[in-house]
Design an enzyme around this catalytic site. Structure first.
Site, short mmCIF file in Angstrom:
data_model
loop_
_atom_site.label_atom_id
_atom_site.label_comp_id
_atom_site.label_asym_id
_atom_site.label_seq_id
_atom_site.Cartn_x
_atom_site.Cartn_y
_atom_site.Cartn_z
N ASP A 1 -1.94 -1.46 -5.66
CA ASP A 1 -2.44 -0.29 -4.92
C ASP A 1 -3.14 0.66 -5.88
O ASP A 1 -2.53 1.14 -6.83
CB ASP A 1 -1.27 0.41 -4.23
CG ASP A 1 -1.70 1.63 -3.42
OD1 ASP A 1 -2.90 1.89 -3.31
OD2 ASP A 1 -0.80 2.32 -2.90
N LYS B 1 0.83 -1.20 0.00
CA LYS B 1 0.00 0.00 0.00
C LYS B 1 0.87 1.26 0.00
O LYS B 1 2.01 1.23 0.44
CB LYS B 1 -0.91 0.02 1.25
CG LYS B 1 -1.89 -1.14 1.30
CD LYS B 1 -2.93 -1.00 0.23
CE LYS B 1 -3.96 -2.10 0.33
NZ LYS B 1 -4.70 -2.26 -0.90
N CYS B 2 0.29 2.34 -0.46
CA CYS B 2 0.92 3.65 -0.50
C CYS B 2 1.51 3.97 0.87
O CYS B 2 0.83 3.71 1.88
CB CYS B 2 -0.13 4.69 -0.89
SG CYS B 2 0.49 6.36 -1.02
N PRO B 3 2.73 4.45 0.95
CA PRO B 3 3.61 4.94 -0.12
C PRO B 3 4.67 3.91 -0.56
O PRO B 3 5.59 4.26 -1.28
CB PRO B 3 4.30 6.14 0.53
CG PRO B 3 4.51 5.68 1.95
CD PRO B 3 3.26 4.84 2.28
#
Length: 77
Positions: A42, A15-17
């Site tokens: 993502d 997932k981000c980042p």
């Protein structure tokens, strides 16, 4: 790290980042002009990866939707 498989970076499930941070780190170790294919799942990567490339002078050669997310083909500056 000369095989084609080494140029495909599977970041699905992150997932981000993390996709951008790991892409940045991988590109740092590659020569200028090298091509890196990044696989992500993502949904924010469709915004984050192009922005990262633009901001850092890398060329986003192609982007495509895949069964599990997106694929980005990046040429290092």
């Amino acid at each position: 790290m000369n095989s084609l498989d080494d140029r495909v970076y599977d970041l699905r499930g992150l997932k981000c980042p993390l996709p951008v941070l790991k892409t940045e780190k991988r590109l740092r170790g590659m020569p200028s002009g090298a091509i890196l294919t990044v696989e992500t799942s993502d949904p924010l990567a469709i915004i984050d990866i192009p922005h990262f490339c633009s901001k850092n002078g890398h060329t986003l050669v192609a982007t495509e939707k895949t069964e599990s997310g997106h694929r980005f083909i990046i040429r290092k500056r």
